[in-house]
Design an enzyme around this catalytic site. Sequence first.
Site, PDB file in Angstrom:
ATOM      1  N   ASP A 346      42.342  94.992  71.879  1.00  0.00           N
ATOM      2  CA  ASP A 346      42.108  96.430  71.879  1.00  0.00           C
ATOM      3  C   ASP A 346      41.270  96.745  70.635  1.00  0.00           C
ATOM      4  O   ASP A 346      41.347  96.029  69.648  1.00  0.00           O
ATOM      5  CB  ASP A 346      43.469  97.122  71.798  1.00  0.00           C
ATOM      6  CG  ASP A 346      43.338  98.621  71.812  1.00  0.00           C
ATOM      7  OD1 ASP A 346      42.686  99.127  72.734  1.00  0.00           O
ATOM      8  OD2 ASP A 346      43.890  99.269  70.916  1.00  0.00           O
TER       9      ASP A 346
HETATM   10  P1  ADP Z   1      41.070 102.554  72.312  1.00  0.00           P
HETATM   11  O1  ADP Z   1      40.990 102.062  73.699  1.00  0.00           O
HETATM   12  O2  ADP Z   1      39.914 102.042  71.492  1.00  0.00           O
HETATM   13  O3  ADP Z   1      42.372 102.284  71.658  1.00  0.00           O
HETATM   14  P2  ADP Z   1      41.735 105.283  73.144  1.00  0.00           P
HETATM   15  O4  ADP Z   1      42.042 104.848  74.526  1.00  0.00           O
HETATM   16  O5  ADP Z   1      42.867 105.736  72.322  1.00  0.00           O
HETATM   17  O6  ADP Z   1      40.877 104.179  72.352  1.00  0.00           O
HETATM   18  O7  ADP Z   1      40.667 106.470  73.209  1.00  0.00           O
HETATM   19  C1  ADP Z   1      39.449 106.316  73.869  1.00  0.00           C
HETATM   20  C2  ADP Z   1      38.501 107.460  73.593  1.00  0.00           C
HETATM   21  O8  ADP Z   1      39.049 108.664  74.105  1.00  0.00           O
HETATM   22  C3  ADP Z   1      38.258 107.733  72.134  1.00  0.00           C
HETATM   23  O9  ADP Z   1      37.201 106.961  71.625  1.00  0.00           O
HETATM   24  C4  ADP Z   1      37.933 109.226  72.129  1.00  0.00           C
HETATM   25  O10 ADP Z   1      36.583 109.421  72.438  1.00  0.00           O
HETATM   26  C5  ADP Z   1      38.758 109.757  73.243  1.00  0.00           C
HETATM   27  N1  ADP Z   1      40.038 110.307  72.771  1.00  0.00           N
HETATM   28  C6  ADP Z   1      41.264 109.847  73.030  1.00  0.00           C
HETATM   29  N2  ADP Z   1      42.214 110.594  72.456  1.00  0.00           N
HETATM   30  C7  ADP Z   1      41.557 111.574  71.789  1.00  0.00           C
HETATM   31  C8  ADP Z   1      41.969 112.678  70.968  1.00  0.00           C
HETATM   32  N3  ADP Z   1      43.251 112.953  70.698  1.00  0.00           N
HETATM   33  N4  ADP Z   1      41.009 113.461  70.442  1.00  0.00           N
HETATM   34  C9  ADP Z   1      39.713 113.224  70.671  1.00  0.00           C
HETATM   35  N5  ADP Z   1      39.277 112.200  71.427  1.00  0.00           N
HETATM   36  C10 ADP Z   1      40.162 111.393  71.991  1.00  0.00           C
HETATM   37 MG    MG Z   2      44.327 101.939  70.997  1.00  0.00          MG
END
Ligand code: ADP
Ligand code: MG
Length: 659
Positions: A346
């Site tokens: 991740d």
């Molecule tokens: P990863 O897969 O890298 O762990 P996430 O699944 O948590 O990332 O989030 C993916 C994308 O969704 C982020 O890069 C962002 O653009 C958007 N995102 C998710 N949660 C939020 C939030 N609380 N506020 C703003 N953007 C968010």
């Molecule tokens: Mg994550």
Amino acid sequence: MKPTSTKSHAEEGNSHFPGCECQNGDGHEQYDHEDDYSHEHSAEAVEYVRLGLLAMVIISSLTGWWKHFMSHDWLALAATVVGGWPIFEEAWENLRKRRMTMELSMTIALIAALCIGQFFTALVIAFFVLFAELLEGYTVGEGRRAIEKLIESLPRQVTVRRAGEEQQVAVSDVSLGETIIIRPGERVPADGTVVKGHSFVDQASITGESLPVEKAEGTKVFAGTINKEGVLQVSVEKIGRDTTFGKIIGIVEQAEKSKAPVQRIADRFAAALVYFAFGAATLTFIVTRNVTSTIAVIIVAGACGVAAGTPLAILAGIGNAARRGIVIKGGIYLELLNGIDTIVLDKTGTLTLGVPRITNITPLNGADEDGVLQMAAIAEQHSEHPLGEAIVQKARERGLPLREYKSIHYMPGKGVHCSGGDGSEILVGTRGLLEEYGLEIPKEVEQVLVTKDRPGHTAVLVGRNRNVLGGIVLADELRTEAKETIAALNRHGYRTILLTGDAPETAQAAGQELGVNESIGGLLPEQKVDKIRELLRAGRKVAMVGDGVNDAPALAEATVGIAMGQGTDVALEIADVTLMTSDLSRLLEVLGISKRCYRVIMFNFCGTIVVDTIGIAFAFFGMLAPIIAALIHVGSELAFIMNSARLFRQQAAHKSPAV
Ligand code: ADP
Ligand code: MG
């Protein structure tokens, strides 16, 4: 072979961890505990006396001076019976339960030797078998103690402040919320938050990292860690089994009890070997009609370093990992890790630090910077996502007021939707999210979203009602050791895949910088799970590495789910393997431990087969005296057990590819 001498320890020892005492507050526990040990010691002492007796009679037989007083054979017979008693007892027990074991085959060989008048042979065999059992019991016991050492490090007494006075009380008598005092050199007895004082704490017992961590007002301290410098006053939040340390102990205990599949194979192998020994012996007797050869065959063919060596290797692997702050939930995961060929990582929080900073705010459609930030922060007020936290923090720094809202809806992997009290809407998140809500994305956004050349950077868009207000770029640094770790993984032939909910361009940029084989962005949490399923269907064995917070489904789906704990216990609950520090190089270590463990087990299997086959061949042709057969049996078995025990002593090979 079962170590008869340590049986009492193995069976009773498990229920006496201090962690239990903390909870049930049973004052007798400690007493019972000591009782166990003395019981064990006296049982062991008897075995040593038996061994001494056998040795004395063997020596007297060799020198022959005893012959003047009495017929020698009687003495040898008596010594064999008395000295070998535990073996006979165990054999009888097994016979009643119709279970074929080494004790049974050895007993039959002993009786056969006595029947044909080879008293000295019987004597020496009994000596060897007893000696092997004692040494084996000692080694296995030593292994268990290594894990118990982890557990015994929790203090039983604690200094607590009550009505302005300091008192010494048992840890079990402390209630949550009370303030305890921890002096330099003392172990922290409970999980809690520092309310006063400043110090450095050695958290090696949890994270495996001996570099002390600074503690000041408001920081958390963990049970089992050691206070190095100053006096700390800590408000108690968790005690006993509820602490992170307690949970680790619980998991390691469980892991120790659970049987890995390879262990079942080892058990079956050992059982089959006994039948094989009898088959070979029968055949030898039919062909050669030589009783001595037949006895030698039974003795040498019964040699099996696998039955005890396999669980010992797994115990050692789990114990060794635990010392380095790697918590493995069971032998099965140690075994599965060995077969892993694909590592899915991740991005946020795993490959990056997970503490983003705002680097740029671009207002659009006539909005201003503070307006964009303020709107975003209102929607993110209660966000637990690192991006949300960074936005709120920045807004607070700038003194922007965050007004009330009516409802907030968080969409994992996309962002947040917020309805204000006045019918207005705020959206913060990915481009996809804003499009989903029908917002028109202006051309200038392309500029904002370009994070291609900046690995670790990510952009979120802020929308209000039907307009895009602007974009916020946040930088989350890649972990310093991430690149090295990925390179090592690639070198060892693992396929490395980066998965993220972040934009595909961002995923590409980070993936290229880190050197992963494949990077996929724009994935929702359930799409990450789908991707893992797809890999599994293609026959890949997948380890998923995540932060354990929003990757739980993917961690569960993978062959082995590995969480980076950072000292939190959420990860401990959901993952198969938890790296208690956020140091990615631990991933290499745990893979290395698994590989070594498996190699040792396989070596023991092959070694046993080779030794037994060659031994049987020699014995069949009468070239192996029963005494030599016994020596080979005992010697090879001990060699394999010692081979397993080596795993306890493997030192941490930090940063170096430990495979
Ligand atoms: P990863 O897969 O890298 O762990 P996430 O699944 O948590 O990332 O989030 C993916 C994308 O969704 C982020 O890069 C962002 O653009 C958007 N995102 C998710 N949660 C939020 C939030 N609380 N506020 C703003 N953007 C968010
Ligand atoms: Mg994550």
